[in-house]
Motif scaffolding. Sequence first.
Motif, short mmCIF file in Angstrom:
data_model
loop_
_atom_site.label_atom_id
_atom_site.label_comp_id
_atom_site.label_asym_id
_atom_site.label_seq_id
_atom_site.Cartn_x
_atom_site.Cartn_y
_atom_site.Cartn_z
N ARG A 51 0.74 -1.15 0.23
CA ARG A 51 0.05 0.06 -0.05
C ARG A 51 0.87 1.16 0.11
O ARG A 51 1.87 1.26 0.26
CB ARG A 51 -1.00 -0.05 1.38
N SER A 86 -5.09 -1.16 11.80
CA SER A 86 -4.79 -1.61 10.50
C SER A 86 -4.09 -3.02 10.39
O SER A 86 -3.20 -3.17 11.30
CB SER A 86 -4.27 -0.46 9.63
N GLY A 137 -10.67 -0.55 6.99
CA GLY A 137 -11.06 -1.95 6.12
C GLY A 137 -12.39 -2.33 6.55
O GLY A 137 -12.87 -3.53 5.99
N SER A 138 -13.01 -1.88 7.49
CA SER A 138 -14.33 -2.42 8.18
C SER A 138 -15.26 -2.22 6.94
O SER A 138 -15.32 -1.08 6.32
CB SER A 138 -14.87 -1.71 9.30
#
Length: 204
Positions: free
Chosen positions: A50, A72, A134-135
């Motif tokens: 990323r 994260s 990321g949820s």
Amino acid sequence: MIFGKKEKISTLDDVLSSSWKSLHKGVRNFRHPFYRPALATMDGNKPDVRTVILRGFSDKDRTLICHCDARSPKVSQIQGNPDVSWLFYHPDKWLQLRLSGTARVHTNDKIAESQWKKVSLTSRINYCSRTSPGSPMGKASLAPSSFLRDKAPKLLDHPEARKNFAVIVCRFDQMDWLLLKLTGHIRAKFHWEDDRIDASWVIP
């Protein structure tokens, strides 16, 4: 060998000096290409990469620093496997820089506290979310009403944002420098072991 308009590179020491200058510029100048490198970690037996923001660099200690949310996935990935790799690319110079080493996550120590003091108020909002990065969510982005309800009230809540803040510090021991040229690419590799360095020109 001419690198850029004024910089001359003819030795391996020149490569190091030039690389250090670019990395320092990446920390100071958000417009510099090195400001947004890619950081690769291992998620089990699969690589995960990323874009991050370069927050610190020390050529003396050979360390790179970035910030992230403590919740994260990359945090648990590094804790499970500290081996990481960074990729920097300068599109105008056609220069690729790869740095590899081991990383450590800091949350409740002097390093984290020191870095937290450097985070602006507008950036601290990124650590105020109630849910982890990321949820799943129902919409592409937070609506203004959701933003005000979920994040804005916590801007002044120092402990709430601070507990979600983490610092990744990587000490690299390998560097791969590649200059792309129409007349022929040029590549150099560096490996550090303790205070000893092994450097050489290699086939691109």
